[in-house]
Design an enzyme around this catalytic site. Structure first.
Site, PDB file in Angstrom:
ATOM      1  N   GLU A 102       0.824  -1.202   0.000  1.00  0.00           N
ATOM      2  CA  GLU A 102       0.000   0.000   0.000  1.00  0.00           C
ATOM      3  C   GLU A 102       0.862   1.258   0.000  1.00  0.00           C
ATOM      4  O   GLU A 102       0.510   2.264  -0.627  1.00  0.00           O
ATOM      5  CB  GLU A 102      -0.953  -0.004   1.192  1.00  0.00           C
ATOM      6  CG  GLU A 102      -1.972  -1.133   1.181  1.00  0.00           C
ATOM      7  CD  GLU A 102      -2.773  -1.204  -0.109  1.00  0.00           C
ATOM      8  OE1 GLU A 102      -2.999  -0.132  -0.733  1.00  0.00           O
ATOM      9  OE2 GLU A 102      -3.162  -2.310  -0.519  1.00  0.00           O
ATOM     10  N   HIS A 105       1.782   2.273  -3.396  1.00  0.00           N
ATOM     11  CA  HIS A 105       0.833   3.150  -4.093  1.00  0.00           C
ATOM     12  C   HIS A 105       1.064   4.612  -3.716  1.00  0.00           C
ATOM     13  O   HIS A 105       0.946   5.511  -4.565  1.00  0.00           O
ATOM     14  CB  HIS A 105      -0.604   2.747  -3.747  1.00  0.00           C
ATOM     15  CG  HIS A 105      -1.039   1.460  -4.372  1.00  0.00           C
ATOM     16  ND1 HIS A 105      -0.904   1.206  -5.722  1.00  0.00           N
ATOM     17  CD2 HIS A 105      -1.622   0.349  -3.838  1.00  0.00           C
ATOM     18  CE1 HIS A 105      -1.371  -0.008  -5.991  1.00  0.00           C
ATOM     19  NE2 HIS A 105      -1.810  -0.540  -4.872  1.00  0.00           N
TER      20      HIS A 105
END
Length: 232
Positions: A102, A105
């Site tokens: 994550e 990202h």
């Protein structure tokens, strides 16, 4: 023409569901397997995420805990990294890998990664298309088989497939970034990195499964409604 909901092409929908279910079961089982392995470093998913953000010089992203299992996500709109209950406080190899993915990202957003920009840019249009595709097709059928409306509906649904195809490089790249960071920054040992790779590969397969499922649904729409005047 056969009925829309009960016809031979419905096997395509079933096949798509089976593919998605298999991919989902695989990622869950893989995560559970490596969620039992405590990391040598002893850091939590949240701590790993913060360390990676700090290392990348990203100071404007906040980390929060959210309910659920594998509900982890990065919101580029409010610069928030949300880690699920199964990730935030866990010291497992799997949790650290998911958290790092994550953060990948967030780094993509910070560096202006082009596929992410494209995905973010087309999302509003895709959202509209996915909601209106079936109503437009239905209206086209009811209006004495208006092929123009039907084709518009099919193309609107095709936007979903395009969005999912753009999502693939975004997800694969985030995983690659995560693995490199975890390896190079010493957050995981050389024995633990392959475990994370297994978790992230399983997660990536769910996106591939989604593409295949959507393609099969699109194929069904073309077979049912893309035949022009052939409606017998």
């Amino acid at each position: 023409m056969y009925g829309f909901f009960f016809d031979p092409t419905f096997i395509l929908v079933i096949a798509g569901l089976v593919i998605s279910m298999i991919a989902s079961a695989h990622v869950n089982s893989t995560f559970r397997r490596y969620d039992e392995v405590r990391s040598t470093s002893g850091i939590t998913g949240a701590q790993a995420a913060q360390a990676i953000l700090d290392g990348a010089g990203i100071t404007d992203v906040s980390i929060q805990q959210v309910a659920g299992n594998l509900t982890d996500n990065y919101n580029s709109g409010n610069l928030t990294l949300s880690l699920s209950e199964s990730t935030y406080n866990s010291t497992s190899v799997a949790a650290i890998g998911v958290a790092a993915h994550e953060v990948g990202h967030a780094i993509q957003h910070h560096t202006g990664y082009l596929p992410l920009k494209i995905r973010t840019g087309i999302f509003p249009l895709v959202n509209i298309g996915s909601n209106l595709s079936f109503p437009i097709i239905l209206i086209g059928v009811l209006l004495s088989w208006n092929q123009t409306l039907i084709n518009i509906g099919i193309w609107a649904f095709a936007l979903v497939l395009i969005f999912q195809l753009v999502t693939l490089p975004v997800e694969f790249n985030a995983s690659a970034r995560a693995l490199n960071i975890l390896r190079n920054d010493g957050l995981l040992t050389s024995d633990e990195v392959p475990m994370v790779k297994s978790v992230l590969t399983a997660a990536a397969l769910t996106y591939v499964a989604a593409v295949l499922s959507t393609f099969l649904q699109l194929l069904r729409l073309v077979l049912l409604f893309g035949g022009g005047n052939d409606r017998d």
